[in-house]
Motif scaffolding. Sequence first.
Motif, PDB file in Angstrom:
ATOM      1  N   ASN A 129      -4.182  73.099 -10.716  1.00 47.99           N
ATOM      2  CA  ASN A 129      -3.688  72.014  -9.870  1.00 47.99           C
ATOM      3  C   ASN A 129      -4.612  71.703  -8.695  1.00 47.99           C
ATOM      4  O   ASN A 129      -4.524  70.640  -8.100  1.00 47.99           O
ATOM      5  CB  ASN A 129      -2.296  72.367  -9.329  1.00 47.99           C
ATOM      6  N   ASP A 182      -1.991  69.022  -7.027  1.00 44.94           N
ATOM      7  CA  ASP A 182      -1.057  68.692  -8.109  1.00 44.94           C
ATOM      8  C   ASP A 182      -1.767  67.945  -9.241  1.00 44.94           C
ATOM      9  O   ASP A 182      -1.225  67.004  -9.811  1.00 44.94           O
ATOM     10  CB  ASP A 182       0.131  67.883  -7.580  1.00 44.94           C
ATOM     11  N   ASN A 185      -0.115  67.007 -12.580  1.00 44.29           N
ATOM     12  CA  ASN A 185       0.846  65.899 -12.632  1.00 44.29           C
ATOM     13  C   ASN A 185       0.256  64.691 -13.354  1.00 44.29           C
ATOM     14  O   ASN A 185       0.999  63.846 -13.869  1.00 44.29           O
ATOM     15  CB  ASN A 185       1.260  65.486 -11.215  1.00 44.29           C
ATOM     16  N   TRP A 186      -1.055  64.599 -13.356  1.00 44.13           N
ATOM     17  CA  TRP A 186      -1.730  63.521 -14.077  1.00 44.13           C
ATOM     18  C   TRP A 186      -1.309  63.545 -15.554  1.00 44.13           C
ATOM     19  O   TRP A 186      -1.191  62.487 -16.190  1.00 44.13           O
ATOM     20  CB  TRP A 186      -3.241  63.723 -13.959  1.00 44.13           C
ATOM     21  N   THR A 239       1.517  64.463 -16.845  1.00 44.34           N
ATOM     22  CA  THR A 239       2.941  64.213 -17.100  1.00 44.34           C
ATOM     23  C   THR A 239       3.352  62.859 -16.523  1.00 44.34           C
ATOM     24  O   THR A 239       3.524  61.885 -17.259  1.00 44.34           O
ATOM     25  CB  THR A 239       3.788  65.343 -16.509  1.00 44.34           C
ATOM     26  N   VAL A 291      -1.045  61.532  -8.942  1.00 39.77           N
ATOM     27  CA  VAL A 291      -1.456  62.703  -8.183  1.00 39.77           C
ATOM     28  C   VAL A 291      -1.489  62.370  -6.701  1.00 39.77           C
ATOM     29  O   VAL A 291      -1.582  61.199  -6.303  1.00 39.77           O
ATOM     30  CB  VAL A 291      -2.842  63.214  -8.633  1.00 39.77           C
TER      31      VAL A 291
END
Length: 832
Positions: A404, A419, A422-423, A425, A429
């Motif tokens: 992350n 994070d 998160n890209w 899902t 970011v």
Amino acid sequence: MRPFHALLLLLAAAPIEAAFSWANVVTGGGGGFIPSIVFHPKTQGVAYARADIGGLYKLNSDDSWTPITDGITQDATWHNWGADALALDPQNSDVVYAALGMYTNSWDPNNGCIAKSTNQGSTWTFSNLTFKVGGNMPGRGTGERLAVDPANSNIIYFGARSGHGLWRSTDGGATFSNVTSFTNTGSYRQTPSDTSGYGSDIMGLLFVTFDSTSSTINGATSRIFVGVADNITASVYESTDAGTTWKPLAGQPAAFFPHKCRLQSTEKALYLTYSNGIGPYDGTSGSVWRYDLTTSAWKDITPVSGSNLYFGFGGIGVDMLKPGYLVVAALNSWWPNAQIYRSNNSGSTWTPIWEWSSYPAMNNYYSLSTPNAPWIVPGFWDVTNDEDLGWMIESLEIDPFDSNHWLYGTGLTVMGGHDLTNWDTIHNVSLSTLAKGIEEMAVTTLVSVPGGSELLVAVGDDSGFTYLSSSSLGTPPSTNWLNPGFTTSTDVDYAGLAVADVVRSGNSAGTQQLAVSSNGGGTWSIDYGASTSEYGGTLAYSASGDTVVWSTASQGVLRSQYTGSFASVTGLPATAIIASDKQNDNYFYGGYASTFYVSSNNGQTFAAGGTLSGATQVNDVIVHPKIAGEVYVSTNAGIYLSTNFGSSFTLLTSALTNVYHIALGVGSGSTWNLYAFGTGSAGNKLYGSADNGNTWTDIQGTQGFGSIAGCSLAGSGNVAGQVYVGTNGRGVFYAQGTITGSSSGGSTTTSSSVSTHASSSTTSRASSSTITTTPTTLKTSTHSSTASSSTSTATCTASHYSQCGGLTYTGCTQCATGYTCVFSNSYYSQCL
């Protein structure tokens, strides 16, 4: 920075050293180019960044950074702030290597070195090279050119510039020898016609990458890759016998230059970025490739094609915990934003960090914040067509212990977040500027206003900053100097009898490059008395704030009164150093070559003043903030003092020679301290005197400021014993202490509030705007010309640090004597 090295003169007396402890004035945003960030591959939490002119920094656990090369950048070793390569020992997280040196042409007279620390940068040893290293040369974002064998800590490789080829150490960096079997030393020159040697130097080797998955031969890694700035023959070479022989990789991409080469050991693959420019400013096309170490197969994994491919590629980060996951950055997507791509299948497909929805609307898959440097929002992110995500992205890294955590360097700051996955899902970011502790700005002038703003800081690239009080020095400003915002502010000055009135100058032709403030630099407005062809140089503001004398880079020395148009003054040479009397509106002063000049009619005409016996070069002119007619002049022979408006001078002392910038600041009680960069009993350093130059104390100590000729200087007008140093690449330092002395200088005390007083007999030039913001301060120090005296006729010459060329540029192309017009990129050349 153009180096100026004076002969070291050691006096018989032992130096007196005061206990001054130095710290950075905080901007919190970096302010300059970060070519590389390197994580340690085996020890969590260990990472470093290198700056092109600001040395090395170590990452802290709270996302801040600590400088680790300040102690090795004294005057004689100023070029050690140029870092062209960085390497960590995979087997020992305490060991750090760096290739240090600023330029490979004549601007840097010294050969480079490979520096080694065995304690994460606390102390260093050096292996001197027989050639130069270019931390601030073209192509400085490629690499790393320096690498430690992951199987043998004694083996280090370095890829040199200038045709010097490949070098190897087998004794842990103590000595290096040329690898003669590596014969392609590179042939590419970014600008062959550049007579300064800056753009015309051979780019040389670009990176060294070990294949840690390969076998060893006699304890050394057998497979090594080296990148070369050669887009004709071959650019990537391989050794499979631990560096004994070399050959180009078969089937490799042609036409472009490789910038970064990253090994993903689990995949047994190399990932490489390419650009048709060497960087860090250029590149209009490029590609990204994956090389399979098992099959020797190349695969083009470039994220975009066709009209969407209008840039080269720079930084690439591979996830060591999740094979096949990677990010890659456009080196320079100058409009409308930088571009970063993410893949979770080894580059077979990609998703962008932004894309067009319905032009001109964009879908941004990120959020932005800059708590460490709020001035970046109004100064850059809120500016039309500016790049929120950055530019010059040559380093883009994923923490090998945290998928992350990612960081990347830009031409302004360090960005990143926590994070990144998160890209994969929600495709969004959180990005922040993460350069706290990095202060890389090139400071042009510093001013501390008695009874007014504590510090005004003029800088290159980021305009400038105002710090209203001493208590704000540790807090990043909410805005830089804007409205107007000059790319580089060349000088700033204040009116001695109306201390809230401030004026500053910028360095670009085409718009008015003069701004005024009536609230100490909190807010600004354009001075329309300036034309669009006048720029650069230095300023002198009359005591009451009604008159500006401007020693421009383009039109000679000019004068304006009551916001009227500027006209040439009589009797003062172009590019002369200038200053104003802070208590008497009639007097201005100047210096050029060995001559001191005086104007007693509010800057209309100048004539030669008192003689500076024994001096051949005026370097700086300052005026006592509270005593009319008290003028100090620094020269190659020392410091001269006049107490009669420059009619006659006395040499203060012979204990300090080759004196560059000087400054006055409040001392203990009612005294004023005198500060000076010069040659004294402790060498070329910063000295302070509490007795008007009778005795001098070394107040610099072990703190490095780089070349003392390139530093700016200010004494606090409000805080006793506080002094400021502006550097060429490490921002502003300040310290407070007591200097003992036998007698005092001037005796006027000051207050810390910002005065709004204006002379009742004159009209101030400053804007009457009452808009309030949290300001930042900066001030550019005056510089000396080495040319012989000339007439006052306006001549079109650009001063030190001013622009002198580039596409669409219409200003002066000839630099002032002593400086050379240096190519930076197609759009910008600068006098250095």
